[in-house]
Each structure stands twice: as C-alpha cells, then as structure tokens.
Design a protein around this motif. Structure first.
Motif, PDB file in Angstrom:
ATOM      1  N   TRP A 112      59.842  41.687  21.160  1.00 23.17           N
ATOM      2  CA  TRP A 112      59.453  42.780  20.331  1.00 23.17           C
ATOM      3  C   TRP A 112      59.821  44.171  20.534  1.00 23.17           C
ATOM      4  CZ3 TRP A 112      56.133  38.308  20.188  1.00 23.17           C
ATOM      5  CH2 TRP A 112      56.035  37.882  19.046  1.00 23.17           C
ATOM      6  N   GLY A 113      60.125  44.421  21.867  1.00 25.14           N
ATOM      7  CA  GLY A 113      60.620  45.735  22.532  1.00 25.14           C
ATOM      8  C   GLY A 113      61.875  46.286  22.080  1.00 25.14           C
ATOM      9  N   SER A 114      61.761  47.815  22.151  1.00 31.64           N
ATOM     10  CA  SER A 114      63.123  48.424  22.084  1.00 31.64           C
ATOM     11  C   SER A 114      63.962  48.417  23.294  1.00 31.64           C
ATOM     12  CB  SER A 114      62.806  49.833  21.391  1.00 31.64           C
ATOM     13  OG  SER A 114      62.417  49.870  20.314  1.00 31.64           O
ATOM     14  N   THR A 115      65.050  48.542  23.371  1.00 33.40           N
ATOM     15  CA  THR A 115      65.827  48.566  24.408  1.00 33.40           C
ATOM     16  C   THR A 115      66.559  49.720  25.020  1.00 33.40           C
ATOM     17  OG1 THR A 115      66.471  46.124  23.735  1.00 33.40           O
ATOM     18  CG2 THR A 115      67.640  46.931  25.669  1.00 33.40           C
ATOM     19  N   SER A 116      66.283  50.042  26.313  1.00 28.28           N
ATOM     20  CA  SER A 116      67.105  51.059  26.801  1.00 28.28           C
ATOM     21  C   SER A 116      67.744  50.559  28.092  1.00 28.28           C
ATOM     22  CB  SER A 116      66.356  52.326  26.893  1.00 28.28           C
ATOM     23  OG  SER A 116      65.260  52.012  27.810  1.00 28.28           O
ATOM     24  N   ALA A 117      68.837  51.203  28.585  1.00 27.77           N
ATOM     25  CA  ALA A 117      69.599  50.971  29.590  1.00 27.77           C
ATOM     26  C   ALA A 117      70.125  52.062  30.654  1.00 27.77           C
ATOM     27  CB  ALA A 117      70.705  49.995  29.553  1.00 27.77           C
ATOM     28  N   PRO A 118      68.952  52.670  31.153  1.00 27.91           N
ATOM     29  CA  PRO A 118      69.609  53.896  32.160  1.00 27.91           C
ATOM     30  C   PRO A 118      70.318  53.480  33.474  1.00 27.91           C
ATOM     31  CG  PRO A 118      67.216  53.664  32.115  1.00 27.91           C
ATOM     32  CD  PRO A 118      67.562  52.562  31.258  1.00 27.91           C
ATOM     33  N   ARG A 119      71.226  54.156  33.785  1.00 27.86           N
ATOM     34  CA  ARG A 119      71.726  53.908  35.005  1.00 27.86           C
ATOM     35  C   ARG A 119      71.066  54.757  36.262  1.00 27.86           C
ATOM     36  NH1 ARG A 119      75.894  50.812  36.833  1.00 27.86           N
ATOM     37  NH2 ARG A 119      76.376  50.342  34.796  1.00 27.86           N
ATOM     38  N   LEU A 120      70.802  53.981  37.326  1.00 30.07           N
ATOM     39  CA  LEU A 120      69.899  54.838  38.303  1.00 30.07           C
ATOM     40  C   LEU A 120      70.827  55.326  39.509  1.00 30.07           C
ATOM     41  CD1 LEU A 120      66.695  52.485  38.678  1.00 30.07           C
ATOM     42  CD2 LEU A 120      67.164  54.637  36.932  1.00 30.07           C
ATOM     43  N   ASN A 121      71.988  54.731  39.624  1.00 29.29           N
ATOM     44  CA  ASN A 121      73.081  55.288  40.620  1.00 29.29           C
ATOM     45  C   ASN A 121      74.372  54.239  40.069  1.00 29.29           C
ATOM     46  OD1 ASN A 121      73.436  52.842  42.032  1.00 29.29           O
ATOM     47  ND2 ASN A 121      71.624  53.536  43.479  1.00 29.29           N
ATOM     48  N   PRO A 122      75.520  54.715  40.563  1.00 33.29           N
ATOM     49  CA  PRO A 122      76.603  53.877  40.303  1.00 33.29           C
ATOM     50  C   PRO A 122      76.413  52.296  40.415  1.00 33.29           C
ATOM     51  CG  PRO A 122      77.216  55.705  41.597  1.00 33.29           C
ATOM     52  CD  PRO A 122      75.936  55.737  41.638  1.00 33.29           C
ATOM     53  N   ASP A 123      75.461  51.802  41.376  1.00 30.90           N
ATOM     54  CA  ASP A 123      75.576  50.421  41.499  1.00 30.90           C
ATOM     55  C   ASP A 123      74.318  49.881  40.813  1.00 30.90           C
ATOM     56  OD1 ASP A 123      78.007  50.203  43.053  1.00 30.90           O
ATOM     57  OD2 ASP A 123      76.571  50.952  44.884  1.00 30.90           O
ATOM     58  N   VAL A 124      73.447  50.559  40.366  1.00 27.21           N
ATOM     59  CA  VAL A 124      72.259  50.130  40.037  1.00 27.21           C
ATOM     60  C   VAL A 124      71.865  50.698  38.360  1.00 27.21           C
ATOM     61  CG1 VAL A 124      69.555  50.302  40.274  1.00 27.21           C
ATOM     62  CG2 VAL A 124      71.011  50.080  42.412  1.00 27.21           C
ATOM     63  N   GLU A 125      71.444  49.545  37.604  1.00 22.74           N
ATOM     64  CA  GLU A 125      71.130  49.971  36.323  1.00 22.74           C
ATOM     65  C   GLU A 125      69.782  49.350  36.162  1.00 22.74           C
ATOM     66  OE1 GLU A 125      73.397  47.940  33.173  1.00 22.74           O
ATOM     67  OE2 GLU A 125      73.647  46.213  34.623  1.00 22.74           O
ATOM     68  N   HIS A 150      69.872  48.994  47.758  1.00 21.05           N
ATOM     69  CA  HIS A 150      69.914  50.254  47.550  1.00 21.05           C
ATOM     70  C   HIS A 150      68.216  50.241  47.288  1.00 21.05           C
ATOM     71  CE1 HIS A 150      73.701  51.766  46.733  1.00 21.05           C
ATOM     72  NE2 HIS A 150      73.881  50.534  46.118  1.00 21.05           N
ATOM     73  N   THR A 151      67.865  51.574  47.685  1.00 23.06           N
ATOM     74  CA  THR A 151      66.325  51.874  47.328  1.00 23.06           C
ATOM     75  C   THR A 151      66.314  53.054  46.268  1.00 23.06           C
ATOM     76  OG1 THR A 151      65.514  51.369  49.495  1.00 23.06           O
ATOM     77  CG2 THR A 151      64.081  52.778  48.000  1.00 23.06           C
ATOM     78  N   VAL A 152      65.603  52.622  45.067  1.00 25.07           N
ATOM     79  CA  VAL A 152      65.787  53.581  43.795  1.00 25.07           C
ATOM     80  C   VAL A 152      64.514  53.760  43.368  1.00 25.07           C
ATOM     81  CG1 VAL A 152      68.077  52.560  43.193  1.00 25.07           C
ATOM     82  CG2 VAL A 152      65.908  51.770  42.429  1.00 25.07           C
ATOM     83  N   LYS A 153      64.381  54.922  42.580  1.00 21.91           N
ATOM     84  CA  LYS A 153      63.107  55.643  42.010  1.00 21.91           C
ATOM     85  C   LYS A 153      63.085  55.336  40.472  1.00 21.91           C
ATOM     86  CE  LYS A 153      60.643  59.145  44.508  1.00 21.91           C
ATOM     87  NZ  LYS A 153      60.216  60.609  44.383  1.00 21.91           N
ATOM     88  N   PHE A 154      62.131  54.606  40.152  1.00 19.64           N
ATOM     89  CA  PHE A 154      62.120  54.192  38.596  1.00 19.64           C
ATOM     90  C   PHE A 154      60.660  54.579  38.378  1.00 19.64           C
ATOM     91  CE2 PHE A 154      61.021  50.944  35.341  1.00 19.64           C
ATOM     92  CZ  PHE A 154      62.091  51.063  34.579  1.00 19.64           C
ATOM     93  N   LYS A 155      60.481  55.299  37.142  1.00 19.55           N
ATOM     94  CA  LYS A 155      59.232  55.749  36.682  1.00 19.55           C
ATOM     95  C   LYS A 155      58.468  56.070  37.965  1.00 19.55           C
ATOM     96  CE  LYS A 155      59.088  52.659  32.562  1.00 19.55           C
ATOM     97  NZ  LYS A 155      59.010  53.904  31.565  1.00 19.55           N
ATOM     98  N   GLY A 156      58.867  56.889  38.774  1.00 22.13           N
ATOM     99  CA  GLY A 156      58.007  57.557  39.899  1.00 22.13           C
ATOM    100  C   GLY A 156      57.644  56.645  40.936  1.00 22.13           C
TER     101      GLY A 156
END
Length: 587
Positions: A112-125, A150-156
């Motif tokens: 039931w959720g809406s979809t989004s697909a941000p790219r966090l860096n060239p290799d990470v989505e 990779h170490t990435v930041k997502f939602k803080g």
C-alpha cells in the motif's frame, strides 16, 4: 484508494522472476550459485515491484533409471536449498528463509505504500515504500558495486553496505537483513560408510561378445532408431578376410581400427578381445575411436557396442539428431586403408544380461555367477552382484562407485541410474561419485545390488553410505545486524521479539539430535568455510570453553557475540572487528 492498491497488486502478480538451472553433465565441475547472489536477486526483484519468485529448483533430485538427458548426471541440481538427498543445504536454505522473513516484515508498505527511488551515490540507490502521514515505511538500500563496500547516509543515519548487497529496513530505520551478510546456519554434508554393510561378497558374470550376427544392412543403423529408447546399448558386427600379405611383417607396426561416430560412446572388440573405448561430450557428441588392433590372416571379427547416454533435451530439429557409427576403417595395412563403412553389418539391440534381467532377484538366478578375481581387474562388460542389509538409522542412503569406470546400477531390480567415474571434471575428480539409493527401494535384509560395468574394473571399493548434514556451523561478525528472526511486526508496531535484538551465533541440530562435539570455535579473525575453518592471526583462548558451556548436549543453542564473554583475559586483537566462527557435530 483500496481499489487502486488491489489493482496494482494484480498488476504485480503478473511480474514473476524465475531462476533457471543449468543441468550438470558428466565432465563438469559442480555448478555453483552462492546464497548471497540468490538472495540479492530475490531482494532486488521485490524491491522493484516484483511480487512472485519461482525457485526452479528449490529441491534437488535424482534422475533415476535412464531418465537423465544427454550426458546429464543422475544428480539433479544438488545446489538447491534442499539437496538431492532431501537435506537442508545451509546456509542457502536458511538465508533465503531469512530474506522472505524480512520481506514479510515489509508487506504492508510494499502493498500500500507509494514508491520513490533516490540515488545516494553513483553505486547506491534507495527504494522506499511509504504511506504519507503514517509510520508505514520500508526501504531497500542497494549497493550495486561488485567490489567496493559503501557507507551511506539515509534519513540521518549511516549504513554500511557490503559489495553487491541489499539491506532491508522494514521501518526505514532498522537493518534486519543484508543479502551479503549470512547469519543463517551453515552445514557440511557427510558421507558415512555404513557399519552394517561393510563387506560386500561380489559375484560376476561376463557378458557374451557377439562376433558374427546375421547381416541385416550394408551400413550400421542409426543408434536412436535402433534402440527405440529401450536400452542404452546396441551391437554392430562385421567381418574382414585378410591375406597374410595384407599385414605388416614388423611386430612394432599394428593396424589401427578407426570408427567415426556421431555419439555418444563406443566399445570395440576384435576377435572377441577388448580393444578400447571412446566417447563424445555434452557439447560435441561426435567422436573418433582410434585403437591399434591385432589382426590375423583369415577371417577377423569386429564387434562394436554403441552406447547412448540419454536422449536430447532441447533445441530445434531433435528428430534429426543422430548417433552411432558412421565410418569404419582399418588403417596401416600393406594394401592401404580399408573402408568398412558399407561392409555389411549385423545388429543386436541390448545385452544378453538385460534380456535375462540379471538385475532382478529372479533373473539373477539364471546365470552362472563366479567369484571375482582377487587381484587385477575384471573383464570388460561384466555384471557384478552382491547382497546387503539396509543401513542403520533413517538417514538417506547412497552408494560410492570409486574404483569403477562406467555403467549402470540396480537395487532390487530398480535402476538408480548411470554412473561414470572415469569422466573427470576440470577439478581432477569424478563429476559424481555417490549415487542415491531411495530407502523405499530397500528391504530390511538381503538387498540385491547389481552393477553393469562396461570396462575393466574391480568392485571391491564400492561402498554403501549413509548421508547426513550433522556438521553445523555459524559465522557472525560485529558488522552483522541482529538476525531477522529477532524482529516481529504486530499491527503497525515493529519491535524486537525479546527485550532487545542482539548479534550472535544460532545453532540447531537436525531433528532428534543434540550437539555432541564442538569441533572448532574462534573469536577473533577466523576464516574459511563450514567443515574447514581456520584460526586467523588472533583468537580468544576461551572461545571453545564458552561455546561448550552454551551448547553441549542441546538441540538448540545461542551464543551472543559479546566481548565480555570472550575477552576475559584482554582483547586478543585490538582495533579489529571481531568474528565468531563455530563448528559442531550433532549426534
């Protein structure tokens, strides 16, 4: 809104992913697909709106009898999560189970959720499913790079992603599973020689070699048409009358028999004596048998046994696939090369032992069985039989064919398939050495095993085995998230099952067995795989003691990855993220 979600779910239902297997053929090394790779594909599929995955195959199997296709082994996709013997293959079975557990925790957001697909860096989505204005949210963090973490930041928050991996976050905050980080139990398969069947008293009958069958055609008939899928074998015989002047006077020069065949294999006999064999491959069925032979003045008898290794299984124009000899000649005669391709041939479908059903209880009483030779090898095309009692316990049963070359096996009249020990894989060993015996084929006592061996061999090394996966292991790191099994969702609440989720080793014996021995335990930087762990540069001296206190005598045990348990005498390797590797035996 609800109607729209239902419609979208129906659209998703049309989106399926299938994983196709490659049949293992004689001459191949084992097919491999790692648990990490399979888990990555499954998680990626669901992260991109997929709703159904078809595991083809999830359970391995056995091509019993003559059901295996062209050059295919009897072992049918043994790398599946459940292996050929019906045993859970760890960690693949457990890791895929954990993937689906993680997906189940995300189901409300996925549906039931809406979809989004941000790219966090060239290799990470990131793939995010959320319902605005609610706490319903799930995320998939994908590192597509095949070599770099990779170490990435997502939602803080920061998240560590190993190469080519997906982390699943059912609440968009908590990692419950990373596809490249296996927390599921590993295991190692063991083939154990049965204590009940440690001595087989073999008898043998040598198959009669036809030398002068009635001529029925000028050329050898096509092998598929001739056998009509009733047998793998058909004889071709022809004769040649030589003058003494046709043969060389030099003893170091012999004539050569050359047979060009479209497949699959062949044995050659001259004047009733075995000359040799040759075969094709799954890629190129055709081959040339070329062997030196001893010919004599007068009539010489040439007998060729054409063999098939299964029917074609795919491709166009299968009705035009042909097998069997297409050109026969003798090279090295004083009069030059002699073409025997249209010399006139007698043909016989099958072997005498097959017609007499020597592989059955009744049929085996027909022939005159003799003792096998104490030294050396038995003759080619020999039937061997022995009796054995059903192995102890309830574990699956197999027969090891080491020492044999190529042929077929029957148990109480039921064919368990073709074996081919001499076809060596690039790894330097037989493609398949152990062959499943279904317990349903066995009686408590006096089971009949019959082996048809095509080439010179000796059955003394054939052994009856039981099969288990009683060697179980765990391999967890401080970089690992807590197991997905420590989380649950009740309504909209996502929370730990207990007070808190902790990283640790989880071990569970097969049903009815308990942990009897701790074979290996190392807290530090161990490496290797289940069945072959090794200590690294450092290891806590109390590792084994801690595991023994937690696990011995139990069917299930948990060992938390806590420094306080293992660092009682100080940190064995400062500045190193610790790993705990455990291997135990269940009995």
């Amino acid at each position: 809104m609800q109607r729209e979600a239902m419609w979208r779910h129906l659209q998703w239902s049309k989106c399926t992913q299938q994983t196709f297997l490659v049949f293992r053929v004689f001459g191949d090394p084992p097919s491999q697909r790692s648990a990490e790779d399979t888990a990555f594909s499954v998680a990626r599929w669901f992260s991109k709106n997929g709703s159904l995955v078809n595991y083809y195959m999830y359970h391995g199997g056995t091509n019993l009898g003559r059901t295996a296709a062209s050059f295919v082994t009897t072992r049918y996709y043994d790398e599946a999560p459940i292996d050929e013997f019906g045993l859970e293959r760890g960690p693949k079975y457990g890791h895929l189970k954990d993937v689906h557990k993680a997906l189940n925790l995300c189901k409300k957001a996925l549906l039931w959720g809406s979809t989004s697909a941000p790219r966090l860096n060239p290799d990470v989505e990131a793939r995010i499913y959320e319902q605005p204005g609610t706490d319903v949210c799930a995320a998939f963090l994908t590192n597509n790079h095949t070599r770099l973490a990779h170490t990435v930041k997502f939602k803080g928050q920061e998240y560590y992603l190993p190469p080519r991996s997906i982390s699943i976050l059912p609440d968009c905050k908590t990692v419950v599973l990373n596809t490249a980080t296996i927390l599921a139990q590993h295991n190692s398969r063991n083939f154990i020689r049965s204590a009940v069947t440690n001595k087989l008293d073999w008898k043998m009958i040598v198959e009669a070699i036809p030398t002068n069958l009635k001529v029925v055609s000028s050329t050898p008939m096509e092998l598929y048409f001739l056998t009509k899928d009733k047998t793998d074998y058909a004889w071709y015989t022809t004769t040649i009358n030589l003058d003494p002047r046709d043969l060389s006077m030099r003893k170091d020069i012999l004539p050569v028999l050359r047979v060009a065949s479209l497949g699959h294999g062949m044995l050659a006999f001259v004047n009733g004596q075995f000359v040799g064999s040759a075969h094709g491959s799954q890629i190129d069925k055709s081959f040339v048998l070329q062997k030196s032979v001893e010919l004599k003045p007068g009539i010489n008898y040439i007998s060729l046994l054409g063999t098939l290794i299964g029917l074609p299984d795919s491709g166009a124009y299968m009705e035009h696939r042909f097998a069997g000899p297409r050109g026969v000649s003798i090279l090295g005669l004083n009069t030059g090369t002699l073409d025997l391709s249209q010399n006139g041939y007698g043909q016989q479908v099958g072997l005498v032992g097959q017609h007499d059903e020597l592989f059955t209880d009744d049929g085996s009483k027909k022939g005159k069985w003799i003792d096998i030779p104490k030294v050396g090898k038995g003759p080619p095309l020999t039937w061997y039989k022995a009796k054995f009692d059903a192995p102890e316990g309830n574990d699956p049963v197999a027969v090891s064919m080491y020492g044999m070359i190529k042929g077929m096996i029957w148990i109480n009249g039921e064919s368990i398939g073709r074996y081919w020990m001499s076809y060596i894989s690039p790894l330097g060993d037989s493609t398949q050495a152990e062959y499943l015996i279904p317990r349903s084929y066995l009686k408590p006592k006096d089971n009949l095993i019959v082996v048809l061996e095509e080439e010179p061999a000796h059955p003394s090394n054939i052994t009856i085995l039981t099969v288990n996966r009683d060697t179980i292991c765990s391999y967890v790191s401080e970089l690992s998230p807590p197991s997905v099994r420590q989380w649950e969702r009740k309504g909209d609440k996502f929370k730990p099952v207990g007070a808190e989720a902790k990283v640790g080793a989880h071990l569970m014996c097969p049903m009815g067995k308990k942990i009897a021995v701790v074979d290996f335990s190392s807290y530090g930087d161990p490496y290797g795989a289940c069945g072959g762990f090794s200590q690294g540069r450092c290891s806590s001296p109390v590792s084994k003691q801690v595991v023994e206190q937690s696990c011995l005598g139990k069917e299930v045990c948990n060992v938390p990855l806590e420094r306080g348990l293992f660092e009682k005498n100080g940190d064995p390797c400062p500045n190193v993220k610790k790993t705990l590797a455990i291997q135990v035996t269940c009995r």
